[in-house]
Design an enzyme around this catalytic site. Structure first.
Site, PDB file in Angstrom:
ATOM      1  N   ASP A 134       0.826  -1.203   0.000  1.00 59.91           N
ATOM      2  CA  ASP A 134       0.000   0.000   0.000  1.00 59.91           C
ATOM      3  C   ASP A 134       0.866   1.262   0.000  1.00 59.91           C
ATOM      4  O   ASP A 134       1.979   1.258   0.519  1.00 59.91           O
ATOM      5  CB  ASP A 134      -0.901  -0.024   1.250  1.00 59.91           C
ATOM      6  CG  ASP A 134      -2.029   0.991   1.157  1.00 59.91           C
ATOM      7  OD1 ASP A 134      -2.316   1.469   0.044  1.00 59.91           O
ATOM      8  OD2 ASP A 134      -2.621   1.312   2.205  1.00 59.91           O
ATOM      9  N   HIS A 172       2.811   3.412  -8.824  1.00 65.83           N
ATOM     10  CA  HIS A 172       2.663   1.977  -9.105  1.00 65.83           C
ATOM     11  C   HIS A 172       3.894   1.459  -9.843  1.00 65.83           C
ATOM     12  O   HIS A 172       4.370   0.356  -9.584  1.00 65.83           O
ATOM     13  CB  HIS A 172       1.409   1.718  -9.945  1.00 65.83           C
ATOM     14  CG  HIS A 172       0.129   2.079  -9.246  1.00 65.83           C
ATOM     15  ND1 HIS A 172      -0.139   1.704  -7.947  1.00 65.83           N
ATOM     16  CD2 HIS A 172      -0.962   2.780  -9.649  1.00 65.83           C
ATOM     17  CE1 HIS A 172      -1.339   2.167  -7.597  1.00 65.83           C
ATOM     18  NE2 HIS A 172      -1.846   2.829  -8.601  1.00 65.83           N
ATOM     19  N   LEU A 188      11.043 -20.612  -4.380  1.00 69.48           N
ATOM     20  CA  LEU A 188      10.104 -19.721  -3.691  1.00 69.48           C
ATOM     21  C   LEU A 188       8.774 -19.737  -4.441  1.00 69.48           C
ATOM     22  O   LEU A 188       8.755 -19.633  -5.664  1.00 69.48           O
ATOM     23  CB  LEU A 188      10.668 -18.288  -3.697  1.00 69.48           C
ATOM     24  CG  LEU A 188       9.767 -17.168  -3.206  1.00 69.48           C
ATOM     25  CD1 LEU A 188       9.527 -17.284  -1.705  1.00 69.48           C
ATOM     26  CD2 LEU A 188      10.380 -15.800  -3.523  1.00 69.48           C
TER      27      LEU A 188
HETATM   28  C1  FPP Z   1      -1.810   0.238  -3.356  1.00 68.10           C
HETATM   29  O1  FPP Z   1      -1.378   1.576  -3.404  1.00 68.10           O
HETATM   30  C2  FPP Z   1      -1.262  -0.553  -4.440  1.00 68.10           C
HETATM   31  C3  FPP Z   1      -1.990  -1.108  -5.466  1.00 68.10           C
HETATM   32  C4  FPP Z   1      -3.451  -0.920  -5.621  1.00 68.10           C
HETATM   33  C5  FPP Z   1      -1.359  -1.870  -6.538  1.00 68.10           C
HETATM   34  C6  FPP Z   1      -0.103  -2.629  -6.213  1.00 68.10           C
HETATM   35  C7  FPP Z   1       0.638  -2.804  -7.469  1.00 68.10           C
HETATM   36  C8  FPP Z   1       1.979  -2.771  -7.610  1.00 68.10           C
HETATM   37  C9  FPP Z   1       2.931  -2.670  -6.512  1.00 68.10           C
HETATM   38  C10 FPP Z   1       2.578  -2.827  -8.995  1.00 68.10           C
HETATM   39  C11 FPP Z   1       2.668  -4.087  -9.689  1.00 68.10           C
HETATM   40  C12 FPP Z   1       2.512  -5.353  -8.923  1.00 68.10           C
HETATM   41  C13 FPP Z   1       3.033  -6.531  -9.299  1.00 68.10           C
HETATM   42  C14 FPP Z   1       2.769  -7.765  -8.541  1.00 68.10           C
HETATM   43  C15 FPP Z   1       3.911  -6.612 -10.465  1.00 68.10           C
HETATM   44  P1  FPP Z   1      -2.493   2.722  -3.454  1.00 68.10           P
HETATM   45  O2  FPP Z   1      -2.696   3.113  -4.869  1.00 68.10           O
HETATM   46  O3  FPP Z   1      -3.735   2.253  -2.760  1.00 68.10           O
HETATM   47  O4  FPP Z   1      -1.773   3.853  -2.659  1.00 68.10           O
HETATM   48  P2  FPP Z   1      -2.470   4.968  -1.730  1.00 68.10           P
HETATM   49  O5  FPP Z   1      -3.115   4.224  -0.586  1.00 68.10           O
HETATM   50  O6  FPP Z   1      -1.334   5.826  -1.304  1.00 68.10           O
HETATM   51  O7  FPP Z   1      -3.461   5.675  -2.592  1.00 68.10           O
END
Ligand code: FPP
Length: 248
Positions: free
Chosen positions: A26, A43, A137
């Protein structure tokens, strides 16, 4: 040996390694906003953390890692962000394939995978197949995943088996129920890590985390790397797990 290698050795020497670590990644959006950038920038930066954590877990000898990459609720984000995230995922699954094979990472996925667009689904299937022989893994990507939806789906499968006469409702206990979940052969997570400081489970692995140790860090996901992962594992190693019992 550099200090991080020494730290890895100490973690391994301690012995009490979690078998399975689950991660709620997150804070990508906030990381980007703090830099005056669009959310997708965060992201994209978060993908580097995914790589770092897969490497660190493999190096420590952890058996399984489950990453919450996209929740069922994430479909409700603005279409441009959803499209960008799906695009990133597709690119990640293609560009990291060789590296993942070299690292011995076997990729699996849980969630409502039929919801993924054709191109993302095809890339995912390709990655799962290409890494099926890897045995260092197990990395499970939670995609279009919801914990309640997983439990409802298990109930549906159980009801179907009962109606077909293949399951006696009387024989259903917790281990028997768990065999109908998405990944019945994965051990339950010992440790659940959440970045960016939110004290929430967000519908992640609701059944499986019954006895998981929780670790929440203020660090935003794009800043979470090898060192931060080691810190989470060290914290886990200092815990006393009682599973509802009293220790002698
Ligand atoms: C939460 O941050 C994150 C996500 C909704 C997406 C997670 C995706 C990645 C880390 C990229 C790709 C993943 C893989 C497995 C290759 P948020 O957008 O909710 O952040 P915020 O809470 O600050 O708004």
């Amino acid at each position: 040996m550099n200090p991080l290698e020494e730290r890895a050795r100490a973690i391994q020497a301690h012995g009490n390694l979690p078998r399975h670590v689950a991660v709620i990644m997150d804070g990508n959006g906030r990381w980007a906003e703090r830099r005056g950038q669009p959310r997708i920038f965060g992201h994209r930066a978060g993908m580097k953390s995914v790589r770092a954590v897969i490497e660190a877990a493999g190096d420590l000898g952890i058996e399984a890692l489950t990453l919450y990459a996209f929740s069922k609720e994430n479909w409700k984000r603005p279409p441009a962000e959803v499209d960008a995230l799906m695009g990133l995922l597709r690119r990640y699954m293609k560009s990291e394939r060789e590296e993942l094979i070299e690292r011995g990472a076997r990729i699996e996925a849980i969630g409502d995978l039929d919801q993924l667009g054709g191109a993302a689904r095809a890339e995912l299937d390709r990655l799962i197949e290409a890494t099926a022989h890897c045995d260092r893994l197990r990395v499970t990507l939670a995609l279009s995943y919801g914990g309640r939806a997983e439990i409802v789906e298990a109930a549906r499968r159980i009801a179907r088996a009962a109606v077909a006469g293949n399951l006696d409702p009387q024989s259903l206990d917790e281990p028997a129920f768990a065999r109908f979940l998405y990944s019945p052969d994965l051990p339950d997570p010992d440790l659940l890590v959440r970045t960016s400081g939110e004290m929430r489970i967000s519908n992640f692995l609701l059944w499986q985390i019954a006895y998981a140790e929780l670790y929440v860090t203020e660090t935003l996901w794009p800043d979470f790397g090898r060192e931060a992962f080691f810190e989470a594992i060290e914290d886990y190693q200092s815990r006393e797990r009682r599973f509802g019992r009293v220790m002698a």
